[in-house]
Write a protein that holds these residues in place. Structure first.
Motif, PDB file in Angstrom:
ATOM      1  N   TYR A  98     -90.799 -67.863 -49.616  1.00  0.00           N
ATOM      2  CA  TYR A  98     -92.169 -68.110 -49.250  1.00  0.00           C
ATOM      3  C   TYR A  98     -92.577 -68.091 -48.024  1.00  0.00           C
ATOM      4  CZ  TYR A  98     -93.042 -68.695 -53.957  1.00  0.00           C
ATOM      5  OH  TYR A  98     -93.193 -68.436 -55.276  1.00  0.00           O
ATOM      6  N   ILE A  99     -93.692 -67.176 -47.468  1.00  0.00           N
ATOM      7  CA  ILE A  99     -93.385 -67.281 -45.924  1.00  0.00           C
ATOM      8  C   ILE A  99     -95.286 -66.963 -45.630  1.00  0.00           C
ATOM      9  CG2 ILE A  99     -93.780 -65.828 -43.656  1.00  0.00           C
ATOM     10  CD1 ILE A  99     -91.304 -63.849 -45.499  1.00  0.00           C
ATOM     11  N   LEU A 100     -95.314 -67.928 -44.465  1.00  0.00           N
ATOM     12  CA  LEU A 100     -97.347 -68.731 -44.554  1.00  0.00           C
ATOM     13  C   LEU A 100     -97.406 -68.019 -42.994  1.00  0.00           C
ATOM     14  CD1 LEU A 100     -99.316 -70.173 -45.333  1.00  0.00           C
ATOM     15  CD2 LEU A 100     -98.740 -72.373 -44.512  1.00  0.00           C
ATOM     16  N   SER A 101     -98.466 -67.195 -42.446  1.00  0.00           N
ATOM     17  CA  SER A 101     -98.885 -66.804 -41.490  1.00  0.00           C
ATOM     18  C   SER A 101    -100.512 -67.447 -40.572  1.00  0.00           C
ATOM     19  CB  SER A 101     -98.415 -65.315 -40.573  1.00  0.00           C
ATOM     20  OG  SER A 101     -99.080 -64.840 -42.025  1.00  0.00           O
ATOM     21  N   GLY A 102    -100.670 -67.411 -40.324  1.00  0.00           N
ATOM     22  CA  GLY A 102    -101.860 -67.416 -39.739  1.00  0.00           C
ATOM     23  C   GLY A 102    -102.222 -68.568 -38.902  1.00  0.00           C
ATOM     24  N   ASP A 103    -103.901 -68.663 -38.948  1.00  0.00           N
ATOM     25  CA  ASP A 103    -104.326 -70.141 -38.104  1.00  0.00           C
ATOM     26  C   ASP A 103    -103.497 -71.266 -38.609  1.00  0.00           C
ATOM     27  OD1 ASP A 103    -106.640 -68.476 -36.914  1.00  0.00           O
ATOM     28  OD2 ASP A 103    -107.936 -69.422 -38.490  1.00  0.00           O
ATOM     29  N   GLY A 104    -102.284 -71.753 -37.684  1.00  0.00           N
ATOM     30  CA  GLY A 104    -102.245 -72.980 -37.438  1.00  0.00           C
ATOM     31  C   GLY A 104    -101.227 -73.263 -38.430  1.00  0.00           C
ATOM     32  N   THR A 107     -97.156 -74.522 -36.817  1.00  0.00           N
ATOM     33  CA  THR A 107     -98.021 -75.814 -35.698  1.00  0.00           C
ATOM     34  C   THR A 107     -98.911 -76.557 -36.544  1.00  0.00           C
ATOM     35  OG1 THR A 107     -99.776 -74.232 -35.351  1.00  0.00           O
ATOM     36  CG2 THR A 107     -97.763 -74.202 -33.772  1.00  0.00           C
ATOM     37  N   ILE A 108     -99.972 -76.542 -36.899  1.00  0.00           N
ATOM     38  CA  ILE A 108    -100.248 -77.657 -38.286  1.00  0.00           C
ATOM     39  C   ILE A 108    -100.044 -77.516 -39.497  1.00  0.00           C
ATOM     40  CG2 ILE A 108    -102.735 -78.490 -38.494  1.00  0.00           C
ATOM     41  CD1 ILE A 108    -104.167 -76.575 -36.160  1.00  0.00           C
ATOM     42  N   PHE A 109     -99.865 -76.209 -40.303  1.00  0.00           N
ATOM     43  CA  PHE A 109     -99.428 -76.422 -41.679  1.00  0.00           C
ATOM     44  C   PHE A 109     -98.076 -75.744 -41.538  1.00  0.00           C
ATOM     45  CE2 PHE A 109    -104.299 -75.421 -41.545  1.00  0.00           C
ATOM     46  CZ  PHE A 109    -104.266 -76.988 -42.096  1.00  0.00           C
ATOM     47  N   GLN A 110     -97.011 -76.255 -42.378  1.00  0.00           N
ATOM     48  CA  GLN A 110     -95.419 -75.938 -42.619  1.00  0.00           C
ATOM     49  C   GLN A 110     -95.299 -75.536 -44.317  1.00  0.00           C
ATOM     50  OE1 GLN A 110     -92.664 -79.034 -41.327  1.00  0.00           O
ATOM     51  NE2 GLN A 110     -92.735 -77.780 -39.353  1.00  0.00           N
ATOM     52  N   ILE A 111     -94.976 -74.411 -44.492  1.00  0.00           N
ATOM     53  CA  ILE A 111     -94.172 -74.200 -46.342  1.00  0.00           C
ATOM     54  C   ILE A 111     -93.487 -74.690 -46.039  1.00  0.00           C
ATOM     55  CG2 ILE A 111     -94.492 -71.848 -45.336  1.00  0.00           C
ATOM     56  CD1 ILE A 111     -95.334 -71.457 -47.950  1.00  0.00           C
ATOM     57  N   ALA A 130    -112.598 -76.259 -38.796  1.00  0.00           N
ATOM     58  CA  ALA A 130    -113.626 -76.906 -39.854  1.00  0.00           C
ATOM     59  C   ALA A 130    -112.993 -76.462 -40.800  1.00  0.00           C
ATOM     60  CB  ALA A 130    -115.247 -76.777 -40.123  1.00  0.00           C
ATOM     61  N   GLU A 131    -112.044 -74.457 -40.500  1.00  0.00           N
ATOM     62  CA  GLU A 131    -111.353 -74.753 -41.935  1.00  0.00           C
ATOM     63  C   GLU A 131    -109.943 -73.773 -40.402  1.00  0.00           C
ATOM     64  OE1 GLU A 131    -113.919 -70.199 -42.276  1.00  0.00           O
ATOM     65  OE2 GLU A 131    -114.248 -72.392 -44.214  1.00  0.00           O
ATOM     66  N   TYR A 132    -109.430 -73.375 -41.996  1.00  0.00           N
ATOM     67  CA  TYR A 132    -108.393 -72.465 -41.213  1.00  0.00           C
ATOM     68  C   TYR A 132    -107.883 -70.907 -42.067  1.00  0.00           C
ATOM     69  CZ  TYR A 132    -107.201 -75.924 -37.766  1.00  0.00           C
ATOM     70  OH  TYR A 132    -107.027 -77.257 -37.293  1.00  0.00           O
ATOM     71  N   THR A 133    -107.762 -70.329 -41.402  1.00  0.00           N
ATOM     72  CA  THR A 133    -107.572 -69.178 -42.581  1.00  0.00           C
ATOM     73  C   THR A 133    -106.411 -68.442 -42.225  1.00  0.00           C
ATOM     74  OG1 THR A 133    -109.963 -68.101 -41.864  1.00  0.00           O
ATOM     75  CG2 THR A 133    -107.905 -66.021 -42.715  1.00  0.00           C
ATOM     76  N   SER A 151    -101.475 -61.981 -48.353  1.00  0.00           N
ATOM     77  CA  SER A 151    -102.522 -62.066 -49.351  1.00  0.00           C
ATOM     78  C   SER A 151    -103.226 -63.232 -48.855  1.00  0.00           C
ATOM     79  CB  SER A 151    -102.819 -62.818 -50.824  1.00  0.00           C
ATOM     80  OG  SER A 151    -104.030 -63.125 -51.396  1.00  0.00           O
ATOM     81  N   GLU A 152    -105.222 -63.298 -48.154  1.00  0.00           N
ATOM     82  CA  GLU A 152    -105.576 -64.871 -47.573  1.00  0.00           C
ATOM     83  C   GLU A 152    -105.403 -65.659 -48.174  1.00  0.00           C
ATOM     84  OE1 GLU A 152    -108.104 -62.951 -44.875  1.00  0.00           O
ATOM     85  OE2 GLU A 152    -106.722 -61.652 -43.773  1.00  0.00           O
TER      86      GLU A 152
END
Length: 711
Positions: A98-104, A107-111, A130-133, A151-152
């Motif tokens: 699984y790969i995660l990309s986008g806001d944070g 740096t903020i979110f790890q998968i 208030a939210e991250y995409t 998928s977002e």
């Protein structure tokens, strides 16, 4: 204190417990045949994703998760689990990464690339973001080829009450009119809360007044501040300090709060009448004070301010209303009493005035309290002063005939000292107004007499100034203008208005007007001039001329016959007697000169000389002038010819062998000017031939008359 701590812990952990209960249902997979869905149940699949699915020829695939949430400000010892990603293509063989990309992402979110678990590794602040995409993708572990299209999804930061309300525009200032009714709106204030207004009560504010009661109240929800007491008096207290609090969580315990201050100033209304500081004023003024001088000031105090304290002053009663006036000084807010007419200590020594002060701007709401005015009494005492003499009249007009005798009385001026201790007066003439000293005045009684003769024809008016001086105090003087009009008497005889010279045509007709004359008289009779014309008695039966009086006071001279001849008589003198209508009448004789002239057929004068009459008939004046010019020209030519001829015959060379000194003549007489010149001709020295007989005859005769032994 323990109870308050317990409430705080309950409010803090309640959202966490709810999240902990709902989180498993958000991260578990749905059945394999379901499409991507959010918590709301709306489809996540997009047209772009459907197109990619067709390209990959996938008959079955799917991401399954709900919308993810993470609590802000969470600071546990381990990263907080936000959620888990899982695809229906994962059989559990651990061949999917699984790969995660986008806001944070990173740096903020790890998968966890094997399990798909997402953790928040940093402390989050909803007020900051208030939210991250983010975008999730499943790839083959060995080949890194995508198994599904990316998928977002959204991770929302869940709010907690971590921000207190703030009044960004405070402190505040407001005004409200004094004497306002209960519930009058003053102003409204607004606080802001950075917490989420749609989640819970973290941003729900309730307002209250901590300080400022019982004078003001506030609406808890709208923060509108109103008066809580009616008829607050500015003159009693002008300014109020109000402390306002805004508390979130709907005002419940555990909420955060912020405060601000509001300064309320009561503005003035005209609710107080003016009031004189004293009921009786005393002033004194000298009787010789200049008109318009300020005698004194009165003031009515008013507790109001600004225009509400402005008052107008009037004199409404008293025995000096005609002599005094009062004006309002807008700067000092007082009344200034001034003198309108002169004072006289000897006539009246004191005056009483009743003055009134009234507000200019009346507020109808308080008119029922009574008249907004006040009155006071003013006593004015007149002080005696040494006044200058006063003439019986401000100006004098005198008349005198121009033939009045010297030292005769023309008129009289009178003056008096208005003071109680009256001083004698002496009169004099200001000689700057009578430079020729034509008038005198009696210093004691003021009688004006004539000092030099008057002539109305030279000057009709004489303006002099009479000075009255107190004998006891020479500094007290007064002046009065005196105008003296010189009346006319008939002392000038009439005469011709101009130097007339008449012309009479030889071919004139009987009864023809030769000349019209008019007369003038230096006198100025009251009824105007009327002249009488006549011929001398010995000329009444004049055979040549007659006269005719015209309606315009002029005279026409007419010829009695025709056939006048300038060869017989060139000039006629006609004496005319002119009389005025004075009493007694005066007359004079003026002589009219009449010349006889040659005229054209239409009566135009051509020549009035006698010589022109004897010229040959048929020759005009122009022809005679041409003939005369020709004769003069001929004479000039002859003279020039003779002169040139003579100079041609004279030798031009002087002979050297001739002794010209034999012509020098000696005599014992003194020089005789022109006689010497006649006796000696210097031309002889230049022309020795003159000795041989070419001297003029007069020179030769002169030489013969001189003896030989004269030398």
């Amino acid at each position: 204190m323990p109870e308050r701590l317990t409430e705080t812990l309950v409010d803090l952990w309640t959202p966490l417990i709810i999240l902990w209960i709902t989180l498993p249902t958000c991260v578990y997979m749905a059945p394999m045949n379901q499409a991507h869905t959010l918590t709301t149940g709306s489809p996540l699949g997009l047209s772009r994703q459907s197109e990619e699915l067709r390209i990959l020829n996938r008959s079955k695939r799917g991401w399954v998760w709900n919308q993810m949430f993470v609590l802000e400000e969470f600071s546990g010892p381990e990263p907080i689990l936000v959620g888990r990603l899982h695809t229906d293509l994962d059989p559990g063989s651990k061949k999917i990464k699984y790969i995660l990309s986008g806001d944070g992402a990173g740096t903020i979110f790890q998968i966890n690339d094997i399990t798909g678990d997402i953790h928040a590794i940093k402390r989050l602040d909803r007020e900051e973001k208030a939210e991250y995409t983010l975008t999730a993708q499943a790839v083959d572990w060995e080949t890194n080829k995508p198994l599904e299209p990316p998928s977002e999804f959204i991770i929302k930061v869940q709010d907690i009450n971590d921000n207190a309300p703030e009044f960004l525009n405070g402190p505040y200032h407001a005004t409200v009119p004094e004497m306002s009714i209960l519930g009058t709106s003053v102003t409204n204030v607004t606080a802001t809360d950075a917490d989420d207004p749609v989640y819970g009560n973290s941003a729900k504010l309730v307002y209250s007044i901590l300080e400022g009661q019982p004078y003001f109240s506030i609406e808890p929800e709208t923060a509108i501040i109103k008066t809580a007491l009616p008829n607050m008096d500015r003159e009693a207290k002008e300014e109020y300090l109000v402390v306002i609090q805004a508390k979130d969580m709907g005002g419940h315990s555990g909420g955060l709060s912020g405060t601000t201050t509001l300064t309320v100033t009561l503005t003035d209304v005209n609710d107080n009448p003016p009031k004189f500081a004293q009921s009786l004023y005393h002033f004194s003024v000298p009787e010789d004070v200049v008109l318009g001088t300020a005698i004194g000031r009165v003031k009515a105090n008013d507790q109001d301010i600004g225009e509400n304290a402005q008052s107008s002053y009037d004199i409404i009663d008293g025995d000096g209303t005609a002599l005094f006036e009062i004006t309002s000084d807008a700067q000092a807010q007082d009344g200034v009493i001034r003198l309108r007419k002169p004072l006289d200590f000897e006539t009246k020594k004191s005056y009483t005035l009743k003055v009134e002060a009234a507000n200019i701007h009346i507020d109808p709401r308080f008119s029922g309290r009574g008249p907004f005015k006040d009155t006071a009494t003013v006593k004015i005492v007149v002080e005696d002063a040494d006044e200058p003499p006063v003439f019986s009249s401000p100006t004098y007009l005198l008349e005198v005939h121009e033939n009045a005798a010297l030292n005769s009385v023309i008129g009289q001026v009178t003056a008096r000292d208005p003071d109680i201790t009256s001083s004698p007066i002496r009169f004099s003439i200001d000689r700057h107004t009578d430079l020729e000293r034509q008038f005198n005045i009696n210093a004691d009684d003021g009688k004006i007499t004539l000092a030099t003769p008057l002539d109305r024809e030279l000057s009709v008016w004489h303006n002099i100034t009479i000075i009255a001086t107190e004998i006891r105090n020479h500094s007290q003087i007064s002046r009065v203008p005196v105008a003296i009009k010189v009346l006319d008497v008939n002392d000038n005889a009439p005469e011709f208005a101009a130097e007339y010279e008449a012309f009479l045509c030889e071919n004139g007709k009987p009864g023809q007007v030769i000349q019209t004359v008019s007369a003038m008289d230096k006198d100025d009779p009251k009824n105007g001039h009327y002249f009488l014309y006549s011929l001398l008695p010995e000329m009444v039966n004049n055979p040549n001329f007659t006269i005719k009086k015209n309606e315009d006071n002029s005279l026409s001279i007419l010829a009695k016959h025709n056939g006048f001849n300038r060869q017989k008589q060139e000039v006629y003198l006609l004496p005319i007697v002119i009389s005025d209508s004075g009493n007694p009448p005066l007359s004079s004789t003026s002589t009219l000169t009449i010349r006889v002239c040659g005229c054209s057929n239409d009566g135009v004068v051509q020549s009035c000389n006698v010589e022109a009459y004897v010229l040959p008939i048929g020759l005009s004046m122009g022809a005679l002038i041409a003939i005369l010019a020709c004769i003069i020209l001929l004479l000039v030519i002859v003279v020039l010819f003779v002169t040139l001829r003579r100079h041609k015959n004279e030798p031009l060379i002087i002979k050297d062998d001739e002794d010209v000194r034999e012509n020098i003549i000696r005599y014992d007489d003194e020089g005789g000017g022109e006689e010497d010149t006649e006796a000696f001709d210097i031309a002889t020295l230049q022309n020795p031939d003159g000795i041989n007989g070419f001297l003029p005859h007069d020179r030769r005769g002169l030489l013969r008359g001189i003896p030989e032994n004269a030398a």
